[in-house]
Design an enzyme around this catalytic site. Structure first.
Site, short mmCIF file in Angstrom:
data_model
loop_
_atom_site.label_atom_id
_atom_site.label_comp_id
_atom_site.label_asym_id
_atom_site.label_seq_id
_atom_site.Cartn_x
_atom_site.Cartn_y
_atom_site.Cartn_z
N ASP A 95 85.08 -117.99 -67.90
CA ASP A 95 83.94 -117.31 -67.28
C ASP A 95 84.39 -116.49 -66.07
O ASP A 95 85.51 -116.65 -65.57
CB ASP A 95 82.93 -118.39 -66.85
CG ASP A 95 81.50 -117.89 -66.77
OD1 ASP A 95 81.30 -116.67 -66.79
OD2 ASP A 95 80.60 -118.73 -66.65
N ASP A 101 73.64 -114.14 -71.09
CA ASP A 101 72.97 -115.37 -70.64
C ASP A 101 71.54 -115.43 -71.13
O ASP A 101 70.86 -116.43 -70.98
CB ASP A 101 72.98 -115.45 -69.11
CG ASP A 101 74.24 -116.10 -68.59
OD1 ASP A 101 74.99 -116.69 -69.39
OD2 ASP A 101 74.50 -116.00 -67.38
C1 DGJ Z 1 77.61 -118.08 -66.58
C2 DGJ Z 1 77.71 -118.19 -68.07
O1 DGJ Z 1 77.29 -117.01 -68.66
C3 DGJ Z 1 76.89 -119.38 -68.53
O2 DGJ Z 1 76.93 -119.47 -69.93
C4 DGJ Z 1 77.42 -120.63 -67.90
O3 DGJ Z 1 78.72 -120.88 -68.37
C5 DGJ Z 1 77.42 -120.49 -66.39
N1 DGJ Z 1 78.07 -119.30 -65.96
C6 DGJ Z 1 78.07 -121.67 -65.73
O4 DGJ Z 1 78.18 -121.54 -64.39
#
Ligand code: DGJ
Length: 740
Positions: free
Chosen positions: A480, A550
């Protein structure tokens, strides 16, 4: 496929069965583009395509009585200060303060195969006979620098890849203020510019606008990502081009840092496309013997609409960009705990979710954020890559073993490029973050960017994370990256090198990816950046799938996945079934629609299955079984056709068709339900018109020939849509060749 050089008129003709690209050396030694488009037959001379005329106010670049001016010439790689007053691809500051250069033809090489651009990611060949490459070497005598323009032509695809390289041999240093990857020019401006733009949770919406005189551009200057805002892609399509017909030129940059994708229409109605590393903040000094390699641009020409352009990108990126053991392999069905628990979990809770996932037929359990350091919220812990034993007393080694004993693979979330100030790493190395000493350092999600332009920072993170990977049983990593860079400055670089910082940062990211993917080739990497803020081709070179957004709401996903599919193959799109009410939009969508959307990606779940009813759990089992049966078709083999656009109306539809056209899966989605509505039909594509197919949708089955399905279409049964929930309902059609 071939590259022909016509000696007499110093003209290069690159062609395959679909596309031609013609370049000539002009009388001033520079390069002109004579043609780019649908394949045309080869000729000894293409000089009739060159146009020159004496115009008032122009600067003429050849001795009298010549009339050649760079102002109205379609140049291959325009430079600053020549009498061409459009934006250049190259600008070089010299020690005497001049930026004037003159790169003229010296030599060229034509060969089978394609060179690696390492450490930059790039499209590669599986067999050197599938491509041929032209390298043209130009030279500026005054600064003693070579400019090498490379073009690779593919046999099977209407694709040309391009890059530029500068090799400096002069005694005096030079500074590259702008060194783009390519320039392409067209004779006219009868185009619409298509780009993929948005923001967090609404990434890669399709945007189209008519070209007008002047500059129109998209860009990313946040250093760490192409960004949720604009993707490093643009296309020029003719106004009447649709998904299924008409001309379109696609340009996709294989790079994850600052980028510029620009069109400029001159007052002579000519269109120039420029693409490459954004010049803002870029200042690259070259000493004698040093060189600079630009990232690659992948150009696709289609005369059969946007679908054809996308299908070419999909195949090329699946077969010639993704690497490793997961290349062209169906992806494991996963369950990710993020939306199920966020930071609030114990080992017991994780194991109970994993157990239920196993019962549903899921194959991989992924532990997301919150397993390390003091990471109980997003204020602290980033940078401390050791397990939080209060939450997970047996460590990641113990948890991964227990999950594997259940019969599931185990995956882990990391965010290696970032640090919270409340972390042991920051306390030990406060100078490792990006920022200018004595100035305020902006934060985002309470975190700071680690300075990956410094090797010692990358080395340290590599040591920490590789230790965990060695000690545990990890089959998947979600990498990430949750904030953009601000105040770009490296405390580890000299003042003269600060203009290298952002590009060096990305090279640091590629370096860490290279080390980890080489040491752990069995691990499936998924890249992620606050959802889909780093969805670019360069990432796919290392991590063959990317978390798309997200936003897990199935109806919103129609737009996001539709736009993403312009360039990126379905197998690269992370897509999960999540809980309702949806956590981002509070919307309730049917479980069937959530799966029908997630099937057209990597497919997985992001919720606690323990909270579902028995009936829902039975449905989940059926969904998992369906995806296991059809994932090879959807992810690896099939051709994807967009049929109805969510940007144009209430309905979305698409289809994936097998290469032999014997099998297909189509989906139809509606947003709001309609009362006493008109008839609804959508037309399929890609089938064989003479083949008899059996079409299954829920419990209904009927037979129809390909021509009926493609030309008359599928009547959508509104009663079935009502049974599926009305608002946000969807229907899935499985289409298989039938015996007549
Ligand atoms: C952002 C990501 O897009 C989410 O899926 C998740 O992993 C969060 N970060 C975790 O902090």
């Amino acid at each position: 496929m071939g590259i022909i050089f016509h000696e007499q008129e110093k003209t290069f003709h690159l062609y395959n069965k679909e596309v031609s690209y013609i370049i000539r050396v002009m009388e001033n030694g520079q390069l002109e583009n004579l043609y780019y488009g649908k394949v045309i037959r080869d000729r000894e001379s293409f000089m009739h395509l060159h146009e020159a005329i004496s115009r008032p106010l122009t600067s003429v670049c050849v001795p009298e009585p010549g009339v050649l001016s760079m102002e109205y010439t379609k140049q291959e790689y325009p430079v600053y200060g020549t009498g061409d007053y459009r934006s250049p691809a190259l600008s070089i500051l010299q020690e005497n303060g001049s930026r004037i250069v003159n790169f003229t033809y010296v030599s060229h090489e034509i060969y089978q195969g394609k060179k690696s651009l390492s450490p930059l990611p790039a499209v590669y060949t599986n067999n050197e006979h599938e491509v041929c490459t032209l390298e043209i070497c130009l030279h500026d005598e005054v600064i003693n620098t070579d400019l090498i323009l490379s073009y690779t032509m593919f046999e099977e695809y209407p694709v040309i890849t391009r890059n530029a390289k500068l090799v400096h041999k002069g005694e005096e240093s030079i500074v590259l203020d702008r060194a783009l990857s390519m320039s392409v020019e067209f004779q006219d401006m009868d185009f619409e510019m298509v780009h993929l733009s948005g923001a967090w949770a609404r990434e890669r919406y399709v945007k189209e606008r008519k070209l007008e005189m002047g500059i129109q551009a998209v860009q990313g200057i946040h250093g760490t990502a192409g960004g949720a805002e604009h993707n490093p892609f643009l296309a020029l399509k003719r106004p009447d081009t649709t998904e299924s017909q008409g001309e379109v030129y696609g340009f996709s940059l294989v790079y994850s840092g600052n980028f510029l994708a620009q069109t400029e229409v001159s007052t002579f109605n000519m269109t120039r496309v420029l693409m490459g590393i954004h010049p803002e903040g870029f200042h690259w000094k070259l000493e004698t013997g040093e060189s600079f390699q630009t990232p690659e641009v992948v150009m696709v020409y289609s005369d059969r609409g946007l679908n054809k352009m996308s299908q070419v990108y999909h195949r090329l990126y699946r077969k010639n960009l993704m690497r490793g053991q997961w290349k062209e392999q169906p992806r494991p069905i996963l369950l990710n705990n993020w939306e199920a628990t966020y930071f609030d979990f114990t080992e017991e809770k994780i194991l109970s979710i994993a157990k239920k996932a196993k019962e549903a037929g899921v194959e991989l359990f992924v532990l997301d954020d919150g397993w390390f350091g003091a990471r109980n919220d997003d204020y602290r812990g980033l940078g401390d890559w050791y397990v939080n034993l209060e939450k997970l007393p047996d460590g990641i080694a113990g948890l991964s073993r227990k999950v594997e004993e259940m019969g599931l693979k185990f995956g882990l979330w990391v965010e290696l490029e970032m640090v919270n100030k409340d972390s042991d790493l920051y306390r030990a190395h406060p100078d490792w973050i990006v920022g200018v000493p004595e100035r305020f350092e902006s934060h985002g999600r309470h975190q700071h960017v680690l300075d990956f332009s410094r090797k010692e920072v990358v080395d340290y993170i590599y040591e920490m994370i590789s230790k965990i990977l060695r000690e545990s049983r990890i089959s998947y990593i979600k990498w990430d990256m949750n904030r953009y860079m601000s105040e770009p400055y490296s405390r580890g670089l000299a003042a003269k090198d600060q203009g290298k910082m952002m590009h060096r940062y990305i090279l640091g990211v590629y370096d860490l990816y290279t080390r980890l993917t080489e040491e752990f080739p069995e691990i499936l990497f998924e890249s992620c950046a606050s959802g889909g803020a780093r969805f670019d081709p360069a990432m796919l070179f290392f991590a063959p799938q990317t978390w798309t957004s997200d936003d897990t709401d199935a109806s919103e996903r129609a737009k996001i996945q539709y736009g993403t599919s312009y360039v990126y193959p379905l197998v690269s799109m992370g897509s999960h079934v999540s809980a309702v009410p949806n956590h981002q939009l509070l919307r309730i969508t049917p479980l069937s629609t959530r799966a029908n959307m997630a099937y057209f990606g990597t497919f997985g779940y992001e919720l606690d299955l323990n909270l579902l009813s028995e009936e829902e759990m039975a449905q989940v089992k059926e969904q998992v079984a369906f995806m296991k049966k059809y994932r090879r078709l959807i992810q690896v083999e099939g051709d994807f056709y967009r049929l109805l656009s969510p940007f144009k109306g209430n309905e979305t539809a698409w289809i994936v068709v097998s290469p032999d056209k014997n099998q297909a899966v189509a989906a139809f989605y509606q947003r709001l339900n309609k009362i006493n509505a008109s008839w609804l039909r959508f037309r399929l594509e890609g089938l064989d018109k003479d083949t008899l197919y059996e079409v299954k949708c829920n419990d209904t089955v009927y037979r129809a020939y390909g021509d009926e399905l493609m030309y008359a279409g599928i009547p959508v049964d509104r009663e079935l849509l009502n049974k599926e929930g009305g608002d946000f309902a969807s229907l899935l059609y499985v289409i298989e060749k039938a015996e007549p």
